[in-house]
Enzyme design. Structure first.
Site, short mmCIF file in Angstrom:
data_model
loop_
_atom_site.label_atom_id
_atom_site.label_comp_id
_atom_site.label_asym_id
_atom_site.label_seq_id
_atom_site.Cartn_x
_atom_site.Cartn_y
_atom_site.Cartn_z
N TYR A 244 0.87 -1.22 0.11
CA TYR A 244 0.19 0.14 -0.01
C TYR A 244 0.78 1.23 -0.15
O TYR A 244 0.59 2.22 -0.73
CB TYR A 244 -0.99 -0.07 1.07
CG TYR A 244 -1.52 1.15 1.53
CD1 TYR A 244 -2.71 1.41 0.48
CD2 TYR A 244 -1.42 2.27 2.23
CE1 TYR A 244 -3.70 2.59 0.76
CE2 TYR A 244 -1.88 3.28 2.56
CZ TYR A 244 -3.14 3.43 1.73
OH TYR A 244 -3.86 4.76 1.97
N LYS B 221 1.09 4.66 -2.66
CA LYS B 221 0.98 6.00 -2.26
C LYS B 221 2.47 6.65 -2.62
O LYS B 221 2.36 7.88 -2.72
CB LYS B 221 0.72 6.14 -0.95
CG LYS B 221 -0.77 5.82 -0.48
CD LYS B 221 -1.84 6.49 -1.47
CE LYS B 221 -3.19 5.99 -0.99
NZ LYS B 221 -4.34 6.70 -1.77
#
Length: 268
Positions: free
Chosen positions: A176, A180
């Protein structure tokens, strides 16, 4: 009469907040025997009840000093600490504690899902690809279109919510975080491209915000309406980057600059 055989009894599930501020529910089992019947009768009114109460408070106290990763991966060490403390405290009552075993660690549902996604992504590229498509590629496709549109209009603001997770990879959520981090770099490039055309690009990096996604975290969380108001102010001020709440800007500066030889030893 006092039995001197080894007894086993459950330590009821306790609500614990770990050192890294995760709420968990943990139970355990304790094995003990009466070593000195005279002390067990004279020194304490009800040695079974007293040992049970002491075990519960000790479980909460010890687990409150460890991080979640340690609780999940180093049970033997934690069991040994629990046994030593409870044994020392009950010895004046004529009690000998031979073992304490942590049984079940019940995590919040949101955290279970997040950990499952990370674990699945580590094992299966398709799962990692899905995370990247959701958090990086889909956003890039939209931002690219918006950049073309506003560039042609010679005005506008592109404000994108990213995450502090993209500032540095951590073992708990690096797939994740990679999405980002990639998004942050992409937004840096878009901002550089459209600025000369009168278009502003704002990268928003929120810390813990009071939403259903963070409900399981025992952290001080910012009210979502305050976050929204801060974002609006940043857009009006034509800012390039926004950490919200603002305290996360120095925090993430420190985290980004911790040497790798130290950072890799941290449970983050």
């Amino acid at each position: 009469r006092v039995s001197m055989r080894i007894m086993a009894f459950d330590i009821p599930a306790q609500d614990v907040i770990t050192r890294d501020n995760v709420s968990v529910r943990v139970n355990a089992v304790l094995y003990m025997r009466v070593k000195d019947p005279q002390k067990a009768v004279i020194e304490i009114e009800d040695y079974l009840y007293a040992t049970s109460q002491l075990s519960q408070t000790t479980l909460r106290s010890v687990l409150g000093e460890v991080e979640l990763d340690e609780l999940l991966s180093d049970r033997e060490k934690i069991n040994a600490i629990l046994r030593r403390i409870i044994d020392e405290r009950t010895e004046p009552w004529g009690i000998e504690v031979s073992a304490v075993e942590v049984k079940d660690v019940d995590l919040p549902e949101n955290m279970k899902r997040a950990m499952a996604r990370q674990a699945e992504a580590e094992r299966d590229f398709a799962a990692a690809e899905a995370i990247l498509r959701t958090n990086l590629l889909s956003t890039i496709s939209l931002v690219g279109w918006l950049a073309d549109y506003f560039e042609a209009e010679h005005r506008g603001t592109i404000a994108v919510i990213s995450s502090v997770a993209g500032d540095r990879g951590r073992k708990s959520n690096y797939v994740y975080g990679a999405s980002k981090g990639g998004l942050n770099v992409f937004l840096d490039g878009v901002r550089n491209r459209v600025d000369r055309e009168g278009v502003t690009g704002l990268t928003i990096k929120p810390g813990p915000v009071d939403t259903p996604m963070t409900a399981h975290l025992n952290l001080k969380k910012t009210d979502v309406t305050k976050v929204a108001a801060t974002i609006v102010k940043a857009i009006d001020a034509k800012k390039d980057n926004l950490y919200v709440p603002g305290i996360f800007q120095p925090i993430m500066f420190i985290i980004r600059n911790i040497p790798d030889r130290i950072f890799k030893k941290l449970n983050l």
